[in-house]
Each structure stands twice: as C-alpha cells, then as structure tokens.
Scaffold this active site. Structure first.
Site, PDB file in Angstrom:
ATOM      1  N   HIS A 145      45.905 -25.411  60.494  1.00 32.55           N
ATOM      2  CA  HIS A 145      44.970 -25.717  59.401  1.00 32.55           C
ATOM      3  C   HIS A 145      43.530 -25.336  59.800  1.00 32.55           C
ATOM      4  CE1 HIS A 145      48.002 -29.108  58.314  1.00 32.55           C
ATOM      5  NE2 HIS A 145      48.104 -28.206  57.363  1.00 32.55           N
ATOM      6  N   SER A 196      52.812 -29.797  60.297  1.00 32.18           N
ATOM      7  CA  SER A 196      52.593 -31.228  60.553  1.00 32.18           C
ATOM      8  C   SER A 196      53.922 -31.919  60.807  1.00 32.18           C
ATOM      9  CB  SER A 196      51.888 -31.874  59.360  1.00 32.18           C
ATOM     10  OG  SER A 196      50.665 -31.237  59.118  1.00 32.18           O
ATOM     11  N   LYS A 235      54.146 -41.811  48.141  1.00 31.88           N
ATOM     12  CA  LYS A 235      54.817 -41.058  49.201  1.00 31.88           C
ATOM     13  C   LYS A 235      54.432 -41.610  50.575  1.00 31.88           C
ATOM     14  CE  LYS A 235      55.431 -36.373  50.527  1.00 31.88           C
ATOM     15  NZ  LYS A 235      54.907 -35.036  50.405  1.00 31.88           N
ATOM     16  N   ARG A 284      52.629 -19.210  56.198  1.00 29.86           N
ATOM     17  CA  ARG A 284      53.283 -18.990  57.488  1.00 29.86           C
ATOM     18  C   ARG A 284      54.507 -18.116  57.266  1.00 29.86           C
ATOM     19  NH1 ARG A 284      53.426 -25.219  58.352  1.00 29.86           N
ATOM     20  NH2 ARG A 284      53.572 -24.824  56.142  1.00 29.86           N
TER      21      ARG A 284
HETATM   22  P1  ADP Z   1      51.717 -29.362  52.107  1.00 30.12           P
HETATM   23  O1  ADP Z   1      51.406 -30.793  52.263  1.00 30.12           O
HETATM   24  O2  ADP Z   1      51.291 -28.726  50.826  1.00 30.12           O
HETATM   25  O3  ADP Z   1      53.118 -28.986  52.509  1.00 30.12           O
HETATM   26  P2  ADP Z   1      50.091 -28.961  54.442  1.00 30.12           P
HETATM   27  O4  ADP Z   1      49.246 -30.109  54.300  1.00 30.12           O
HETATM   28  O5  ADP Z   1      50.998 -28.941  55.640  1.00 30.12           O
HETATM   29  O6  ADP Z   1      50.876 -28.555  53.154  1.00 30.12           O
HETATM   30  O7  ADP Z   1      49.214 -27.641  54.526  1.00 30.12           O
HETATM   31  C1  ADP Z   1      48.245 -27.301  53.583  1.00 30.12           C
HETATM   32  C2  ADP Z   1      48.121 -25.801  53.536  1.00 30.12           C
HETATM   33  O8  ADP Z   1      47.939 -25.288  54.839  1.00 30.12           O
HETATM   34  C3  ADP Z   1      49.335 -25.077  52.970  1.00 30.12           C
HETATM   35  O9  ADP Z   1      48.891 -23.930  52.275  1.00 30.12           O
HETATM   36  C4  ADP Z   1      50.092 -24.665  54.191  1.00 30.12           C
HETATM   37  O10 ADP Z   1      50.904 -23.516  53.963  1.00 30.12           O
HETATM   38  C5  ADP Z   1      48.935 -24.348  55.128  1.00 30.12           C
HETATM   39  N1  ADP Z   1      49.333 -24.452  56.531  1.00 30.12           N
HETATM   40  C6  ADP Z   1      49.966 -25.465  57.137  1.00 30.12           C
HETATM   41  N2  ADP Z   1      50.197 -25.199  58.433  1.00 30.12           N
HETATM   42  C7  ADP Z   1      49.699 -23.946  58.653  1.00 30.12           C
HETATM   43  C8  ADP Z   1      49.662 -23.061  59.775  1.00 30.12           C
HETATM   44  N3  ADP Z   1      50.201 -23.392  60.938  1.00 30.12           N
HETATM   45  N4  ADP Z   1      49.065 -21.854  59.618  1.00 30.12           N
HETATM   46  C9  ADP Z   1      48.563 -21.511  58.415  1.00 30.12           C
HETATM   47  N5  ADP Z   1      48.577 -22.270  57.310  1.00 30.12           N
HETATM   48  C10 ADP Z   1      49.143 -23.473  57.425  1.00 30.12           C
END
Ligand code: ADP
Length: 161
Positions: free
Chosen positions: A18, A129, A42, A91
């Site tokens: 992130h 995450s 959630k 990703r």
């Molecule tokens: P969500 O809760 O929508 O599944 P996250 O909170 O994990 O997503 O992530 C928010 C955004 O960051 C999404 O667009 C996700 O694809 C992106 N993201 C998460 N991890 C990575 C990473 N390792 N590299 C690039 N983008 C990421």
C-alpha cells in the site's frame, strides 16, 4: 484545478505494498486521500481507529496526503472531497476481475470519476493484508513487509491472543 485522488481500501493493516502505491500516487496527484472504506458489520483485525492511527504514523512525514474513514458509497465520498480520481493498486491476475467490476460500477454510479490503476512494485506482488495477518497470527515474522509501526501492533495484537 487541483488533482485530488482517493485511495480506498480496508488497510487491515496497511502494508508496504500500500505504501508503495501511496508514494507513487503522490507523484501523480496534487493531493491524496487514503480512505479506510469500512463496513460496520464486517469483522476486522484492527478497529477503524487503530487503522487510522497506524496510517497517520506512516504518512507523518509526507505532504499532501491525509487519511479518513467512511462507511458509505465510495463515489459519494470522492465527490464530497472534491476529488475525481479513485486510485487502486493491481497485483496478480486474481485482483483484475474484482477491480474491473469495482471500476465499472463506480463509473456507472458517477461518470465524472475515473479509476486509475498502478501496478504493484515487484517486491510487493504477493503482499496482502490477509496473508500478513495469517502469517503474524501463527508467529511468523512479517518484518520488512509492513511499516515498523504495523509490525509492532501485530506483535502486540497476537501476544494478547
Ligand atoms: P480491499 O480491502 O479492497 O481488498 P486492500 O485494503 O487490501 O483492498 O487494498 C486497497 C487497494 O490497494 C486495492 O486496490 C488493492 O489491490 C491495493 N493493494 C493491496 N495490496 C497491494 C500490494 N501489495 N501492491 C499493490 N497494491 C496493493
């Protein structure tokens, strides 16, 4: 006109993947709003307030970026913030279909708002995450995959369980 983008997600917790998107997004936009988009029903590992505090710590030395939280419709937040871009990270192939759906529904809901994707940095291709939480819950080290503050909070969280 100022280019303001909103980077939404659960950030439960924020990872270095992130952070990579945030830093690169800041080179493209005048202002970036990291948005903890949450559903009160959630279950998450960290509360919204814990996630806000961790992200605030991570971005404390960066200009033009702030963090907020919202449990409503994303496009409403984006419009209300005076932004017109949703920033997302991509990703593996597995992200693609979901992100495609999300981008299309958001465009249908508000045609003034565009979704912009950044490809993940190769180092963070497998960082999510969920995987981080799973490894940490079983006592695995996630140092280097998350900001130090997050590593510390994960250690505290799982030490109490
Ligand atoms: P969500 O809760 O929508 O599944 P996250 O909170 O994990 O997503 O992530 C928010 C955004 O960051 C999404 O667009 C996700 O694809 C992106 N993201 C998460 N991890 C990575 C990473 N390792 N590299 C690039 N983008 C990421």
């Amino acid at each position: 006109m100022k280019k303001i983008a909103v980077y939404p997600g659960s950030f439960d917790p924020i990872t270095n993947g992130h952070v990579d998107i945030i830093k690169r997004g800041l080179r493209m936009f005048d202002e970036l709003i990291i948005l903890i988009a949450y559903n009160p029903n959630k279950k998450t590992l960290f509360s919204v307030n814990e996630r806000l505090a961790m992200i605030r710590e991570v971005i404390k030395d960066c200009n033009n970026v702030r963090v907020d939280s919202f449990d409503g419709l994303l496009v409403d937040f984006v419009k209300g913030a005076g932004a017109n871009v949703i920033l997302r990270g991509l990703r593996a192939l597995s992200d693609f279909e979901y992100e495609f759906q999300l981008a299309l529904i958001n465009r249908r809901l508000n045609r003034e708002i565009e979704t912009v994707f950044l490809m993940t940095g190769y180092k963070w291709f497998y960082t999510s995450s969920t995987i981080i939480n799973e490894a940490a819950s079983l006592g695995g080290s996630v140092k280097g995959l998350v900001p130090d503050i997050v590593n510390q909070k994960l250690l505290e969280k799982y030490a109490c369980k």
